[in-house]
Design a protein around this motif. Sequence first.
Motif, PDB file in Angstrom:
ATOM      1  N   ASP A 115      -3.290   8.512   4.958  1.00 55.04           N
ATOM      2  CA  ASP A 115      -3.302   7.646   5.104  1.00 55.04           C
ATOM      3  C   ASP A 115      -4.638   6.459   4.445  1.00 55.04           C
ATOM      4  O   ASP A 115      -5.246   7.404   5.129  1.00 55.04           O
ATOM      5  CB  ASP A 115      -2.862   6.453   5.880  1.00 55.04           C
ATOM      6  N   SER A 124     -11.367   3.047   1.381  1.00 57.58           N
ATOM      7  CA  SER A 124     -10.031   3.430   0.720  1.00 57.58           C
ATOM      8  C   SER A 124     -10.064   2.800  -0.896  1.00 57.58           C
ATOM      9  O   SER A 124     -10.292   1.830  -1.030  1.00 57.58           O
ATOM     10  CB  SER A 124      -9.223   2.351   1.269  1.00 57.58           C
ATOM     11  N   CYS A 126      -7.802   1.443  -2.074  1.00 54.61           N
ATOM     12  CA  CYS A 126      -6.779   0.377  -2.147  1.00 54.61           C
ATOM     13  C   CYS A 126      -7.976  -0.859  -1.215  1.00 54.61           C
ATOM     14  O   CYS A 126      -7.781  -0.299   0.085  1.00 54.61           O
ATOM     15  CB  CYS A 126      -5.140   0.048  -1.908  1.00 54.61           C
ATOM     16  N   LEU A 151      -0.835   1.205   3.495  1.00 50.72           N
ATOM     17  CA  LEU A 151      -1.811   1.661   2.101  1.00 50.72           C
ATOM     18  C   LEU A 151      -0.205   0.325   1.121  1.00 50.72           C
ATOM     19  O   LEU A 151      -0.681  -0.690   0.308  1.00 50.72           O
ATOM     20  CB  LEU A 151      -0.952   2.673   0.756  1.00 50.72           C
TER      21      LEU A 151
END
Length: 356
Positions: A115, A124, A126, A151
Amino acid sequence: MRKSLQETTAFSLGGQLVYISPQGQLHHCEMGWSGKTLASPRITKDSYFRLASLTKVVTSLAYIKLKNKDKIKDNDRLIDLIDTESSLEDPRVAKINLGHLHQHTAGFDRYISPDPMLLFRQRSWCPSDLSRIETINLDYDPGERPSYSNLGYCLLGEVIAKSTGLDYRSSVESLLGLNDYALEYTNGPYHRKEVRYDFRFTGFFGEGYYKFFNFYDSSSSFSLIGSASSFARLIFDNKDHLESIFSLQLERLNCNTRKLRSCYYYSMQPMQITSTDILVFSHSGNLWGSTAFMMIDQFGGVMTWAGKGSPDPETHDFDSLKWQFYHALNTHYSKHREVRSHIPTSKVAQSGEPRD
């Protein structure tokens, strides 16, 4: 409510439990101390907790509001709404639509691929670098099966942001007015109103765990803080947007209502033992040292719990607790059949709130 809250002591030494009836009457119950037992103030109705993945319900509501305004549609393709400049390494990414993100069926499986929202000491991709969508490989075909995804909700949050022309947090405020409900987002450090959590069962991570993860990037997934009553009021005041989930033909959609995590709709999962029992849609949240849970039922009632503790990973205490809440609510409606009718949305009663 008192009995239901006492059931949480299996792993939580303190917490809040709130139920808003279909008629809009708010009932609340609190247990425990905000910090050390007997050596700190008692938890109150207004104490803050980390609501963890209940954040996704807020993201879902913001998405539904935009969809109802025809700003976005379930079948809109993700790659058409974010900037991509090159070909996709996995062509299946082109098939991801917003409905897939919303219902956790986009093709991301955190038990197969790490993840990215929870990588230790790493930011991350994102939402910081959405062009990385071009290089990822999916774990299954979009729409093939459900798999809960932080996500997916990060990407959905960025779609919401682009649709409003604001950043995610400002978008949600403009759509839902979180400030009116005393709900906020954390960047990691503890809020002055926030309780102190119990890390007995969290293994490596303790009180400073937030330093290793990016809570701003996770705004649309698990960064919401506030009280159980504030969250319940937000859901109650917006429950008209959730009405359609109770008319879904769950059997035709192969959704097992007696098995948690079998499917998701509007970010939530259905719970029902038999066709004569109450149907609810629920969501849970779980961060190190804190847990939360909510249900909205077919008659328009809303229940929310927030606690200061994590379950022992060797047990299934949290799942058991969810079903205990369900059975308590089912029994309540069986005994009070006069409330077993859908009541149109109305603001929660702000005076004369009984405390059980």
